[in-house]
Scaffold this motif. Structure first.
Motif, mmCIF file in Angstrom:
data_model
loop_
_atom_site.group_PDB
_atom_site.id
_atom_site.type_symbol
_atom_site.label_atom_id
_atom_site.label_comp_id
_atom_site.label_asym_id
_atom_site.label_seq_id
_atom_site.Cartn_x
_atom_site.Cartn_y
_atom_site.Cartn_z
ATOM 1 N N ILE A 1 0.819 -1.221 0.000
ATOM 2 C CA ILE A 1 0.000 0.000 0.000
ATOM 3 C C ILE A 1 0.852 1.272 0.000
ATOM 4 C CG2 ILE A 1 -1.965 -1.157 1.062
ATOM 5 C CD1 ILE A 1 -1.270 0.250 3.701
ATOM 6 N N CYS B 1 2.761 2.563 2.521
ATOM 7 C CA CYS B 1 2.654 3.305 3.777
ATOM 8 C C CYS B 1 3.956 3.143 4.558
ATOM 9 C CB CYS B 1 1.463 2.793 4.579
ATOM 10 S SG CYS B 1 1.173 3.696 6.102
ATOM 11 N N SER C 1 8.172 5.381 -1.868
ATOM 12 C CA SER C 1 7.108 4.498 -2.325
ATOM 13 C C SER C 1 6.596 4.782 -3.733
ATOM 14 C CB SER C 1 5.930 4.568 -1.354
ATOM 15 O OG SER C 1 6.299 4.082 -0.094
ATOM 16 N N SER D 1 0.589 5.569 -3.637
ATOM 17 C CA SER D 1 0.989 5.103 -2.311
ATOM 18 C C SER D 1 0.386 6.027 -1.256
ATOM 19 C CB SER D 1 2.511 5.096 -2.177
ATOM 20 O OG SER D 1 3.028 6.410 -2.221
ATOM 21 N N VAL D 2 0.242 5.509 -0.063
ATOM 22 C CA VAL D 2 -0.204 6.337 1.061
ATOM 23 C C VAL D 2 0.800 7.465 1.271
ATOM 24 C CG1 VAL D 2 -0.643 6.357 3.553
ATOM 25 C CG2 VAL D 2 -1.483 4.450 2.151
#
Length: 156
Positions: A81, A83, A139, A143-144
């Motif tokens: 994700i 994060c 990331s 992405s978060v």
């Protein structure tokens, strides 16, 4: 200087997305095998109890074993994700560096022909290179981390 900003800072770059997803998807089965007992065909410990027993037999301390279980299971999801991707990648970089050294006596190549005792290190070298890029560059897009930066939720 905002240290949280520096940790999650990343670019809108699809290359980092692809590498992050690849690493997360590769590591996910290993983490879920150790944490929940899924993917029993991978060999090794099945679930927490068996993982703790097998790592103890290899003389790996219980604390380190728990770090491996948490790092691979939660770290793989964090990578997927995006994060705190740098932290997840660094944790798994450390874990798989240890795995590389454990497999070093087995040579370079994987055990494709089933003619040697264990697996070689080529797989670990590739995974470590991917994780290192994520540690250095973040990331990437979707992405978060990128969402937090681009939405100005976290600023410098």
């Amino acid at each position: 200087m905002n240290i949280l900003f520096d940790i999650i800072q990343t670019e809108n770059n699809y290359v980092y997305l692809i590498l992050r997803l690849a690493a997360g998807i590769i590591i996910f089965p290993y983490g879920m095998q150790k944490l929940l007992g899924w993917f029993d065909d991978l060999g090794g410990g099945i679930g927490i109890k068996e993982t703790l027993l097998q790592m103890k037999a290899k003389k790996i301390p219980v604390f380190i074993t728990w770090m491996i279980i948490i790092g691979q299971s939660l770290g793989s999801i964090a990578l997927i994700i995006g994060c705190f991707g740098r932290i997840a990648a660094m944790g798994n970089f450390i874990i798989f560096s240890g795995a590389l050294f454990m497999h070093l006596p087995d040579g370079w190549t994987l055990n494709w022909l089933k003619k040697k005792k264990g697996e070689g290190i080529e797989y670990f070298v590739l995974l470590l290179a991917i994780l290192l890029i994520i540690v250095l560059k973040g990331s990437g897009t979707f992405s978060v981390d990128y969402w937090l930066i681009s939405s100005k939720f976290i600023t410098r």
